[in-house]
Design a protein around this motif. Structure first.
Motif, PDB file in Angstrom:
ATOM      1  N   ILE A 193       0.833  -1.204   0.000  1.00  0.00           N
ATOM      2  CA  ILE A 193       0.000   0.000   0.000  1.00  0.00           C
ATOM      3  C   ILE A 193       0.867   1.253   0.000  1.00  0.00           C
ATOM      4  N   SER A 194       1.975   1.209   0.738  1.00  0.00           N
ATOM      5  CA  SER A 194       2.858   2.377   0.791  1.00  0.00           C
ATOM      6  C   SER A 194       3.443   2.697  -0.582  1.00  0.00           C
ATOM      7  N   ASP A 195       3.741   1.657  -1.386  1.00  0.00           N
ATOM      8  CA  ASP A 195       4.248   1.870  -2.742  1.00  0.00           C
ATOM      9  C   ASP A 195       3.184   2.513  -3.618  1.00  0.00           C
ATOM     10  N   ARG A 196       1.948   2.041  -3.489  1.00  0.00           N
ATOM     11  CA  ARG A 196       0.845   2.608  -4.277  1.00  0.00           C
ATOM     12  C   ARG A 196       0.640   4.084  -3.922  1.00  0.00           C
ATOM     13  N   ILE A 197       0.660   4.366  -2.632  1.00  0.00           N
ATOM     14  CA  ILE A 197       0.466   5.747  -2.184  1.00  0.00           C
ATOM     15  C   ILE A 197       1.575   6.644  -2.729  1.00  0.00           C
ATOM     16  N   GLU A 198       2.833   6.167  -2.648  1.00  0.00           N
ATOM     17  CA  GLU A 198       3.947   6.966  -3.141  1.00  0.00           C
ATOM     18  C   GLU A 198       3.817   7.218  -4.644  1.00  0.00           C
ATOM     19  N   GLY A 199       3.446   6.184  -5.394  1.00  0.00           N
ATOM     20  CA  GLY A 199       3.308   6.333  -6.841  1.00  0.00           C
ATOM     21  C   GLY A 199       2.233   7.324  -7.222  1.00  0.00           C
ATOM     22  N   LEU A 200       1.067   7.211  -6.601  1.00  0.00           N
ATOM     23  CA  LEU A 200      -0.045   8.116  -6.911  1.00  0.00           C
ATOM     24  C   LEU A 200       0.258   9.535  -6.441  1.00  0.00           C
ATOM     25  N   ASN A 201       0.874   9.660  -5.270  1.00  0.00           N
ATOM     26  CA  ASN A 201       1.215  10.995  -4.758  1.00  0.00           C
ATOM     27  C   ASN A 201       2.327  11.658  -5.571  1.00  0.00           C
ATOM     28  N   SER A 202       3.108  10.858  -6.280  1.00  0.00           N
ATOM     29  CA  SER A 202       4.180  11.413  -7.106  1.00  0.00           C
ATOM     30  C   SER A 202       3.679  11.883  -8.466  1.00  0.00           C
ATOM     31  N   GLY A 203       2.401  11.598  -8.764  1.00  0.00           N
ATOM     32  CA  GLY A 203       1.823  12.098 -10.005  1.00  0.00           C
ATOM     33  C   GLY A 203       1.302  11.059 -10.968  1.00  0.00           C
ATOM     34  N   ALA A 204       1.314   9.774 -10.582  1.00  0.00           N
ATOM     35  CA  ALA A 204       0.774   8.739 -11.463  1.00  0.00           C
ATOM     36  C   ALA A 204      -0.751   8.838 -11.516  1.00  0.00           C
ATOM     37  N   ASP A 205      -1.313   8.461 -12.641  1.00  0.00           N
ATOM     38  CA  ASP A 205      -2.770   8.472 -12.807  1.00  0.00           C
ATOM     39  C   ASP A 205      -3.397   7.140 -12.436  1.00  0.00           C
ATOM     40  N   ASP A 206      -2.595   6.079 -12.463  1.00  0.00           N
ATOM     41  CA  ASP A 206      -3.097   4.764 -12.086  1.00  0.00           C
ATOM     42  C   ASP A 206      -1.905   3.896 -11.701  1.00  0.00           C
TER      43      ASP A 206
END
Length: 214
Positions: free
Chosen positions: A79-92
């Motif tokens: 979950i922490s990886d998903r949060i970091e990815g989305l917070n860094s600007g990923a759309d999905d």
């Protein structure tokens, strides 16, 4: 961006089979070069690449700023990886292994968000464009498009009413792998007009083309 040959080739071939032009790079250095030279409609980004972190690349992209849609494809499932990815600007964010069918659905969902249309079928009066099904209907009749014709139409549909430059259309056609003549864009725009209506695609002389109602 994907350094695994098996996954990369499978994703490339699947997306190309849907009539999308695709460039595949395997490291951040090459990714930086191609994204600086080409205005892509979407980036598929692995996080673990031979020369660095996909997250760092994404952050640099967003700082430019570059609003190109980005979908992360990765084995990192925390979950922490998903949060970091989305917070860094990923759309999905899609975790490996994944279904290629699901990848297609997510690509189209992100594309719909960017054009502000939640519906899979886009309508211009009597013209219906169903991108997930790769189907076009005019006055209720199916219209068959080639891969390159779809490449042009996808660009026009992404920004209905807005002018898409000739250079951007050329970039999409180049990715199909053969030489592009000086009049290639005009040829494919002309073919598309014959199929969906010549007044549907408007010419901005010296600039590009736009899609709208008749």
């Amino acid at each position: 961006m994907e350094d695994d040959d098996t996954i990369g080739s499978a994703v490339r071939d699947h997306i190309a089979a849907d009539s999308h032009a695709v460039d595949w790079v395997k490291n951040l250095a090459d990714a930086g070069e191609v994204t600086s030279a080409v205005n892509y409609g979407l980036v598929l980004l692995d996080l673990q690449l031979p020369d660095g972190s996909g997250i760092d690349f994404l952050k640099r992209l967003r700082r430019k700023p570059d609003e190109t849609p980005v979908i992360i494809l990765t084995a990192r499932d925390q979950i922490s990886d998903r949060i970091e990815g989305l917070n860094s600007g990923a759309d999905d964010y899609l975790v490996k292994p994944f279904s290629l069918g699901e990848l297609t659905a997510r690509i189209l969902a992100v594309a719909r968000r960017y054009i502000g249309s939640p519906q899979p079928t886009i309508r211009f009066a009597d013209l219906e464009i169903d991108q997930p099904q790769r189907r076009v209907r005019l006055e209720g009749k199916d219209i068959v498009l080639t891969g390159r014709e779809w490449a042009v139409l996808d660009l026009l549909v992404a920004r209905p009413g807005a002018i898409v430059s000739k250079d951007k259309i050329e970039e999409a056609l180049y990715a199909f792998g053969s030489e592009i003549e000086s009049n290639t864009v005009e040829v494919y725009v002309s073919r598309l007009r014959k199929k969906i209506g010549k007044d549907r695609i408007r010419t901005a002389r010296g600039v590009g083309y736009s899609l709208g109602d008749k």
